[in-house]
Design a protein around this motif. Structure first.
Motif, short mmCIF file in Angstrom:
data_model
loop_
_atom_site.label_atom_id
_atom_site.label_comp_id
_atom_site.label_asym_id
_atom_site.label_seq_id
_atom_site.Cartn_x
_atom_site.Cartn_y
_atom_site.Cartn_z
N GLY A 62 0.79 -1.00 -0.10
CA GLY A 62 -0.04 0.24 0.05
C GLY A 62 0.88 1.34 -0.01
N VAL A 63 0.12 2.23 0.20
CA VAL A 63 1.09 3.56 0.33
C VAL A 63 1.19 4.22 1.70
CG1 VAL A 63 0.85 5.96 -0.57
CG2 VAL A 63 0.01 4.10 -2.10
N GLY A 64 0.49 3.68 2.86
CA GLY A 64 0.68 3.95 4.13
C GLY A 64 0.15 5.35 4.38
N THR A 65 0.51 6.25 5.29
CA THR A 65 -0.22 7.27 5.82
C THR A 65 0.29 8.40 4.94
OG1 THR A 65 1.42 7.99 7.36
CG2 THR A 65 -0.54 6.75 8.15
N LYS A 66 1.02 8.35 3.73
CA LYS A 66 1.28 9.28 2.71
C LYS A 66 -0.19 9.81 2.17
CE LYS A 66 4.19 10.51 -1.08
NZ LYS A 66 5.36 10.07 -2.15
N VAL A 79 -0.05 9.74 -6.23
CA VAL A 79 0.13 8.49 -5.12
C VAL A 79 -0.20 7.18 -5.67
CG1 VAL A 79 -2.38 8.81 -4.57
CG2 VAL A 79 -0.82 8.15 -2.87
N GLY A 80 -0.74 7.12 -7.03
CA GLY A 80 -0.93 5.84 -7.48
C GLY A 80 0.16 5.30 -8.05
N THR A 81 1.17 6.10 -8.55
CA THR A 81 2.59 5.65 -9.14
C THR A 81 3.22 5.24 -7.78
OG1 THR A 81 2.62 7.39 -10.84
CG2 THR A 81 4.56 6.51 -9.99
N ASP A 82 3.20 5.95 -6.69
CA ASP A 82 3.65 5.27 -5.31
C ASP A 82 3.15 3.87 -5.26
OD1 ASP A 82 5.31 7.36 -3.69
OD2 ASP A 82 3.44 8.55 -4.15
N LEU A 83 1.91 3.81 -5.51
CA LEU A 83 1.35 2.18 -5.23
C LEU A 83 2.20 1.17 -6.19
CD1 LEU A 83 -0.90 0.73 -3.71
CD2 LEU A 83 -2.25 1.20 -5.53
N VAL A 119 -6.29 6.48 -10.35
CA VAL A 119 -5.91 5.38 -11.13
C VAL A 119 -5.16 6.11 -12.31
CG1 VAL A 119 -7.01 3.67 -12.54
CG2 VAL A 119 -8.22 4.45 -10.35
N HIS A 120 -5.32 7.15 -12.76
CA HIS A 120 -4.16 7.67 -13.91
C HIS A 120 -2.86 7.31 -13.36
CE1 HIS A 120 -7.86 9.07 -16.17
NE2 HIS A 120 -7.04 9.00 -17.14
N GLY A 121 -2.56 7.63 -12.09
CA GLY A 121 -1.07 7.46 -11.70
C GLY A 121 -0.89 6.24 -11.59
N ILE A 122 -1.82 5.26 -11.39
CA ILE A 122 -1.50 3.76 -11.14
C ILE A 122 -1.10 3.44 -12.48
CG2 ILE A 122 -2.36 1.61 -11.09
CD1 ILE A 122 -4.15 2.77 -8.68
N ALA A 123 -1.90 3.87 -13.58
CA ALA A 123 -1.55 3.37 -14.87
C ALA A 123 -0.28 3.83 -15.68
CB ALA A 123 -2.49 4.10 -15.87
N GLU A 124 0.04 5.22 -14.83
CA GLU A 124 1.29 5.80 -15.26
C GLU A 124 2.38 4.99 -14.92
OE1 GLU A 124 4.07 8.57 -16.99
OE2 GLU A 124 2.19 7.68 -17.59
N ALA A 221 6.08 13.88 -3.98
CA ALA A 221 7.11 13.24 -5.13
C ALA A 221 6.91 11.81 -5.12
CB ALA A 221 8.32 13.87 -4.80
N PRO A 222 6.67 11.16 -6.05
CA PRO A 222 6.42 9.78 -6.17
C PRO A 222 7.69 8.86 -5.91
CG PRO A 222 6.29 10.43 -8.46
CD PRO A 222 6.15 11.76 -7.43
N THR A 223 7.50 7.73 -5.38
CA THR A 223 8.47 6.70 -5.25
C THR A 223 9.12 6.47 -6.52
OG1 THR A 223 7.00 5.63 -3.48
CG2 THR A 223 9.08 4.43 -4.51
N ARG A 224 10.35 6.58 -6.70
CA ARG A 224 10.76 6.25 -8.10
C ARG A 224 10.65 4.71 -8.27
NH1 ARG A 224 16.73 7.22 -9.15
NH2 ARG A 224 16.11 6.91 -11.51
N LEU A 225 10.67 4.52 -9.52
CA LEU A 225 10.73 2.94 -10.32
C LEU A 225 12.08 2.67 -10.73
CD1 LEU A 225 7.50 3.89 -12.39
CD2 LEU A 225 7.56 2.14 -10.58
#
Length: 344
Positions: A62-66, A79-83, A119-124, A221-225
């Protein structure tokens, strides 16, 4: 008569969300995907994806309390990209190529526009890591969540050829290469939020460590991939092991990829993002606690036998790597020999 909508669940809103995310989901399609959205389950053809004798690797996170920062600031886009990153980065350290991803979005009352941004962030995140978003679940549960609140979970499946799993053979003398983080990523936000409260800074205030950004924007700023970088080096035979630096920091994650009788010695400082210095100062957080809670600027560690070749290969991918230590014979997991204020 009482309807489902009267009870707080809007089926039409769920249908509207599916329609809103279809174009973004389509961009994540990759070889191996069978069918599209709307089925009871998603199908994936490993042979079509190019595997001969695969081992499946799966993980969830998950993403936690972020999420609280996203919810309270209204910044839902990344935040979806973090996930995705929290899941696929865990797959790749095992030598697995991420294949497909499913999400779970739960809320009390579905706000279609905000959910679509998530969900757009998840897709990205999926697109950037070569992973197909094959489905998910949106749960509208009145009374379970405060107004405007939601929760996220992610589920990723990857594969590796049977003889290509990580970690491989790790030996004394191997070098630790750190790949930089984009910031706090998605761990330690309960402490981050506590420190922001103590320092009396709001999400809309100017970030003391990042001129020109608000506190919320800087923290979101999202978690790096790290998928493409790690897979490229792994396929080139240049990685013995890899550790995703999440909850527990360097001391909690490096030992997970070391065999018995070896210790990671971290004794070379690296450029530390200013947010960690601010957190240390504003919260009076000691060096040991800082390392134990946060990534402190290193989001992935690669254990390599040929650091020059590995760093050259990473440079060709546009990635910077910092030699931060080495592997030695010994016990204890991780031993630090950093300067007193290494984050300054």
């Amino acid at each position: 008569m009482v309807s489902y909508r009267d009870a707080g669940v809007d089926i039409e809103a769920g249908d509207a969300l599916v329609e809103a995310i279809k174009p973004a989901v389509a961009l994540t399609r990759r070889p191996g995907v069978m069918g599209g959205l709307g089925g009871f389950g998603a199908l994936f053809d490993l042979k079509a994806a190019g595997f001969a004798d695969p081992v499946l690797v799966s993980c969830t996170d998950g993403v936690g309390t972020k999420l609280m920062v996203a919810i309270e600031s209204g910044l839902h886009d990344q935040v979806g990209t973090d996930l995705v990153a929290m899941c696929v980065n865990d797959l790749v350290v095992q030598g697995a190529e991420p294949l497909f991803f499913l999400d779970y979005f739960a809320t009390g009352k579905l706000a279609v526009a905000d959910a679509a941004r998530v969900v757009h962030g998840i897709a990205e995140g999926c697109r950037l890591s070569g992973c197909a978003l094959v489905g998910g679940e949106t749960a509208e549960m009145p009374g379970m969540y405060a107004a405007g609140h939601y929760d996220l979970a992610g589920f990723a499946v990857g594969a590796a050829e049977r003889g290509a799993l990580l970690p491989g053979v790790v030996s004394a003398g191997d070098v630790l290469l750190g790949l930089p983080a984009s910031g706090v990523h998605s761990n330690g936000f309960s402490l981050v939020r506590r420190i922001c409260s103590i320092a009396r800074v709001g999400w809309g205030d100017a970030a003391p460590w990042s001129p020109g950004e608000s506190v919320a924007a800087a923290l979101m700023a999202p978690t790096r991939l790290y998928v493409k970088q790690v897979l490229a080096l792994h396929r080139a035979g240049l990685v013995q092991a890899a550790a995703h630096i999440t909850g527990g920091g360097l001391p909690g994650n490096l030992p997970r990829v070391l065999p018995e009788g070896l210790v990671a010695v971290v004794d070379r400082a690296w450029p530390v993002p200013p947010v960690f210095g601010w957190l240390a100062h504003a919260g009076q957080v000691g060096a040991e606690e800082l390392l134990r809670v946060f990534n402190c600027g290193i989001g992935m560690v690669l254990v390599v036998s040929d650091p020059q070749a590995a760093m050259a290969a990473l440079a060709e991918l546009g990635e910077t790597a910092y030699p931060i230590g080495r592997v030695e014979a010994g016990q204890g997991g991780v031993r630090f020999g950093l300067p007193d204020v290494w984050w300054a």
